[in-house]
Design an enzyme around this catalytic site. Sequence first.
Site, PDB file in Angstrom:
ATOM      1  N   GLY A 286       0.757  -1.210  -0.163  1.00  0.00           N
ATOM      2  CA  GLY A 286       0.236  -0.052   0.035  1.00  0.00           C
ATOM      3  C   GLY A 286       0.875   1.214  -0.187  1.00  0.00           C
ATOM      4  N   GLU A 287       0.424   2.370   0.788  1.00  0.00           N
ATOM      5  CA  GLU A 287       0.983   3.799   0.873  1.00  0.00           C
ATOM      6  C   GLU A 287       1.718   4.362  -0.750  1.00  0.00           C
ATOM      7  OE1 GLU A 287       5.328   2.723   2.586  1.00  0.00           O
ATOM      8  OE2 GLU A 287       3.699   2.404   3.783  1.00  0.00           O
ATOM      9  N   GLY A 288       0.984   3.600  -1.800  1.00  0.00           N
ATOM     10  CA  GLY A 288       1.493   4.297  -2.900  1.00  0.00           C
ATOM     11  C   GLY A 288       2.420   3.679  -3.721  1.00  0.00           C
TER      12      GLY A 288
END
Length: 321
Positions: A286-288
């Site tokens: 996640g988190e880009g």
Amino acid sequence: MREFDHAAAEAARARQDQLTKPPGSLGRLEELALFMAGWQGRARPRLERAQALVFAGNHGIVAQGVNPFPAEVTAQMVRNFRAGGAAINQLCRVAGAELSVLPLELERPTRDFTLGAAMEAAEVQAAMQAGATAVDPGADVLLLGEMGIGNSTVAAVQAASGFGGQPADWVGPGTGAEGAILRNKLRAVAEGLARHRPDSAAATLAAFGGREQAAICGAVMRARQLGLPVILDGFICTAAASVLLRDDAGALAHCLIGHESAEPGHRRLIAALGMRPVLSLDMRLGEGSGAAVALMVLRGALACHDGMATFAEAGIGAGVD
């Protein structure tokens, strides 16, 4: 809402056909160059400014024991992002993206969607507006990511609500759920689906949350108004953006899926969307992070498109293969 510029894409295709390579030999890189040309409205698209936005939110569904980590970890990770210590910081630095992290009322989690609506309509609107406002109109591409303990449960129920199937089709380990915690996730998604029957994007976000998902939707919509191409991250980000399809079947036309997450529901979601991820690296952070890695591939695609010589410029005969 801006639409794809077919004339710019055709001009880009004509350039591709003149470059010193067999036609189509760069495969997906050529497709990415045409995608960028059509959405930027220029035959030679650019990536001078890449913006990465990571939205963070907390979720009342955590009370159902769906995650092995407490909600406090969301704020701790936001501090880590801002200190430059997370994976997304390193990947944005290498990929040449300007990273902003936007926490959304972490001290006030959304409500438990098994007991009622996660958000009121005004809360949905405020979060969507926060996402829209964060988008830089001067950017050439937008990367979207998220952080929020419990949000893989929210993604699973959003996907199941929008695309059907059983909770087990969409629920995965997230940050490491197994055993009783994984069973809690499955139960929470089943109860959420039984309680809520949303029929629009806003209603889906209100029913299940979260604020970071709503902000992603707001950012995607604002990017479309600007004609700004978007790279979505993995399962959670894609599930959030897919909520918009309830109102507009073409809402994600300007979006790329950066990577196919190892989270089980993402492959099913990608198939339902009829989209093709740029990468598949078994990532599930996640988190880009996947979007940032995809940006590096996109930079390669545009570097070849813009920097390669044509046959005429290189003095190479047209009959070369």
